[in-house]
Design a protein around this motif. Structure first.
Motif, PDB file in Angstrom:
ATOM      1  N   TYR A  66      33.325  12.122  30.882  1.00  0.00           N
ATOM      2  CA  TYR A  66      32.340  13.177  30.685  1.00  0.00           C
ATOM      3  C   TYR A  66      31.280  13.069  31.780  1.00  0.00           C
ATOM      4  O   TYR A  66      30.570  12.072  31.855  1.00  0.00           O
ATOM      5  N   TRP A  67      31.196  14.077  32.621  1.00  0.00           N
ATOM      6  CA  TRP A  67      30.181  14.127  33.672  1.00  0.00           C
ATOM      7  C   TRP A  67      29.255  15.309  33.421  1.00  0.00           C
ATOM      8  O   TRP A  67      28.840  15.996  34.322  1.00  0.00           O
ATOM      9  N   HIS A  68      28.948  15.537  32.167  1.00  0.00           N
ATOM     10  CA  HIS A  68      28.150  16.704  31.795  1.00  0.00           C
ATOM     11  C   HIS A  68      26.809  16.739  32.495  1.00  0.00           C
ATOM     12  O   HIS A  68      26.291  15.724  32.924  1.00  0.00           O
TER      13      HIS A  68
ATOM     14  N   SER B 243      24.617  20.378  32.399  1.00  0.00           N
ATOM     15  CA  SER B 243      23.752  21.503  32.048  1.00  0.00           C
ATOM     16  C   SER B 243      23.119  21.385  30.672  1.00  0.00           C
ATOM     17  O   SER B 243      22.013  21.864  30.465  1.00  0.00           O
ATOM     18  N   SER B 244      23.771  20.765  29.730  1.00  0.00           N
ATOM     19  CA  SER B 244      23.197  20.701  28.389  1.00  0.00           C
ATOM     20  C   SER B 244      22.357  19.442  28.177  1.00  0.00           C
ATOM     21  O   SER B 244      21.811  19.253  27.105  1.00  0.00           O
ATOM     22  N   GLN B 245      22.287  18.594  29.200  1.00  0.00           N
ATOM     23  CA  GLN B 245      21.549  17.342  29.053  1.00  0.00           C
ATOM     24  C   GLN B 245      20.659  17.123  30.269  1.00  0.00           C
ATOM     25  O   GLN B 245      21.137  17.156  31.395  1.00  0.00           O
TER      26      GLN B 245
ATOM     27  N   GLU C 260      35.242  16.216  31.987  1.00  0.00           N
ATOM     28  CA  GLU C 260      34.552  17.443  31.612  1.00  0.00           C
ATOM     29  C   GLU C 260      33.258  17.485  32.399  1.00  0.00           C
ATOM     30  O   GLU C 260      32.583  16.474  32.554  1.00  0.00           O
ATOM     31  N   MET C 261      32.927  18.678  32.886  1.00  0.00           N
ATOM     32  CA  MET C 261      31.698  18.797  33.655  1.00  0.00           C
ATOM     33  C   MET C 261      31.140  20.194  33.487  1.00  0.00           C
ATOM     34  O   MET C 261      31.741  21.159  33.936  1.00  0.00           O
ATOM     35  N   GLY C 262      30.030  20.280  32.791  1.00  0.00           N
ATOM     36  CA  GLY C 262      29.312  21.542  32.675  1.00  0.00           C
ATOM     37  C   GLY C 262      28.092  21.431  33.556  1.00  0.00           C
ATOM     38  O   GLY C 262      27.013  21.121  33.067  1.00  0.00           O
TER      39      GLY C 262
ATOM     40  N   ASP D 280      23.712  18.440  39.756  1.00  0.00           N
ATOM     41  CA  ASP D 280      25.022  17.826  39.549  1.00  0.00           C
ATOM     42  C   ASP D 280      26.014  17.974  40.695  1.00  0.00           C
ATOM     43  O   ASP D 280      27.080  17.372  40.667  1.00  0.00           O
TER      44      ASP D 280
END
Length: 91
Positions: free
Chosen positions: A9-11, A13-15, A43-45, A51
């Motif tokens: 998980y390389w999220h 936008s939500s964090q 996963e990456m948002g 980012d």
């Protein structure tokens, strides 16, 4: 043929915090490579303002896990910000 893969998980936008830790990212990829991982999915948002270097450095490390992260970051920031690279990297 058996294959070993990683799902990460390389999220972004939500964090807001924590952002990616480049040391942790590089160690995860290098360690995975050392134990025989041959497939990587993440996963990456992204919130691209923060980012983009995470995605670029991660992709470069997946190609060459021995690459130096500081050198990769210097390249990315120089290409993205030119004369302002050092200031943006500090930010």
């Amino acid at each position: 043929m058996k294959r070993l893969g990683v799902y990460d998980y390389w999220h972004g936008s939500s964090q807001c915090i924590p952002r990616i830790n480049f040391t942790a990212q590089s160690l995860a990829i290098k360690t995975a490579n050392e134990i025989g991982v041959s497939a990587w999915t993440a996963e990456m948002g992204p919130l691209w303002a923060f980012d983009a270097p995470k995605a670029w450095v991660g992709a470069k490390l997946l190609i060459d896990p021995t690459a130096d992260v500081a050198t990769l970051l210097d390249k990315w920031f120089a290409a993205a910000y030119g004369d302002g690279a050092s200031h943006m990297r500090k930010a």
